[in-house]
Scaffold this active site. Sequence first.
Site, short mmCIF file in Angstrom:
data_model
loop_
_atom_site.label_atom_id
_atom_site.label_comp_id
_atom_site.label_asym_id
_atom_site.label_seq_id
_atom_site.Cartn_x
_atom_site.Cartn_y
_atom_site.Cartn_z
N ASN A 1 -2.87 -7.30 5.94
CA ASN A 1 -2.68 -6.56 4.68
C ASN A 1 -3.62 -7.17 3.66
O ASN A 1 -3.34 -8.22 3.09
CB ASN A 1 -1.22 -6.67 4.24
CG ASN A 1 -0.94 -5.93 2.93
OD1 ASN A 1 -1.83 -5.34 2.33
ND2 ASN A 1 0.30 -5.97 2.49
N ARG B 1 -2.89 -2.51 7.29
CA ARG B 1 -2.21 -1.72 6.27
C ARG B 1 -3.26 -1.22 5.27
O ARG B 1 -4.00 -2.01 4.69
CB ARG B 1 -1.18 -2.56 5.51
CG ARG B 1 -0.54 -1.78 4.36
CD ARG B 1 0.32 -2.68 3.50
NE ARG B 1 0.95 -1.95 2.40
CZ ARG B 1 0.72 -2.17 1.12
NH1 ARG B 1 -0.11 -3.13 0.74
NH2 ARG B 1 1.33 -1.47 0.19
N HIS C 1 4.45 3.08 -0.10
CA HIS C 1 5.56 2.43 0.61
C HIS C 1 6.05 3.25 1.80
O HIS C 1 7.17 3.05 2.28
CB HIS C 1 6.75 2.17 -0.33
CG HIS C 1 6.44 1.30 -1.49
ND1 HIS C 1 6.90 1.55 -2.77
CD2 HIS C 1 5.72 0.15 -1.58
CE1 HIS C 1 6.47 0.61 -3.59
NE2 HIS C 1 5.75 -0.25 -2.89
N ARG D 1 4.41 -1.95 -14.00
CA ARG D 1 4.02 -0.55 -14.13
C ARG D 1 5.06 0.19 -14.96
O ARG D 1 6.25 0.01 -14.78
CB ARG D 1 3.89 0.11 -12.76
CG ARG D 1 2.78 -0.46 -11.90
CD ARG D 1 2.70 0.28 -10.58
NE ARG D 1 1.73 -0.31 -9.67
CZ ARG D 1 1.98 -0.65 -8.42
NH1 ARG D 1 3.19 -0.46 -7.90
NH2 ARG D 1 1.04 -1.17 -7.65
N GLU E 1 7.83 -3.87 7.35
CA GLU E 1 6.63 -3.04 7.44
C GLU E 1 5.69 -3.54 8.53
O GLU E 1 5.02 -2.75 9.20
CB GLU E 1 5.91 -3.04 6.09
CG GLU E 1 6.71 -2.36 4.99
CD GLU E 1 6.17 -2.62 3.60
OE1 GLU E 1 5.39 -1.79 3.11
OE2 GLU E 1 6.53 -3.66 3.01
#
Length: 393
Positions: free
Chosen positions: A7, A87, A176, A235, A379
């Site tokens: 990742n 990823r 996600h 965010r 994940e």
Amino acid sequence: MNVLVINAGSSSLKYQLLDTKSGNVYAKGNCERIGIDGSFVGHEENGGEKQKLEVALPDHKTAIKHVFEILGQAGFDTDKIEGIGHRVVQGGWYFPESKVVTDETLGWVREVAPLAPLHNYAEADVIEICREMFPSIGNVIVADTSFHYGIPEKAHRYALPRDVVDKLHIRKYGAHGTSHRYVWRKTNEFLKGDVHKLVSCHLGSGASLSAIQDGKDMDTTMGLTPLDGLIMGTRCGTIDPATVCYLQREGGYSVDEVDTMMNKQGGMLALSGVSSDTRDIEEAANNGDENCQLAMEMFYYRTSQLIAEMAQSLHGFDTMVFTAGIGENSSSMRLGVAKELEWLGVKIDEEKNSVRSGEPRVISTDDSAVKVLVVPTNEELMIALDVEELLDK
């Protein structure tokens, strides 16, 4: 199959080597501050103590070399690594599912990079490096957006001029997706198939919800970019889009300054004035900090609002799952969100909710209208399983 999952971010690279059959994680770690002074590699094996190695990491290629050197020293030479899964944050219109890396598919990752410039370019570079350094090992791209790509058009299309939208590929892509896909799979397995309409709540520093019906994604809260939807660590989440124009026209802020404000200076950090980490905010709220109390109340309120929105896209829901860093670890957050949803018949068993565990578990009461669970996400395993499936073919 022994799969290395990578990742890559703009200045970081996380990795995990695992066995798809047993799920055992042989080694994992992170390369941090790539291209920045003070770079290091954090590494651990078989769940042991984490080691910090201070090494110069001028670029991602050097970081990859260090990763393979460390894995080699741990007994995992390249001939024992049977596949590499990457990823990729943004798959755009090219990745409705995971794909084996070829010259063409690698080119697609770069082509859609303007939708996620801080991630896709770095991820494409790392894929290219792995192909060059280890040509005998197959690589697979697993995009975070793939799971959401098939949501109905009424959910993903924006009400902007059709020629503009189609030319620039503007739509809801979400994020996600790999986590939400894993959560559905694990929940369905845990409940022995007794789940049909699931709202998956991936709540961490980045946060999103997904509405899943019998394994198919019907809607999600993130939009063209990961900025949309829930209030997150830094965010702002969903706001009036005209706010952007107003800040530029009346505030004199540049495009980049507004982008930074909304992505890196907003969210829980802006509301609390203390931290972007909900652990710090919860502690300060419990000690009487009114800004932090408001931040938590807004997080519960906005999350419950969007859970109801996801339930609407399913025309009702029978199951809700909390996952990711906050979702798995904050009992007070889970309780706060559930209390906002009591009008829908959601009831949490506070004793069950207080239990900490690395296993899936039900935390709702027996008479709750919706079954509520905590399901730790994985994940990396989901990516590794895609690698196994595609490379076996």
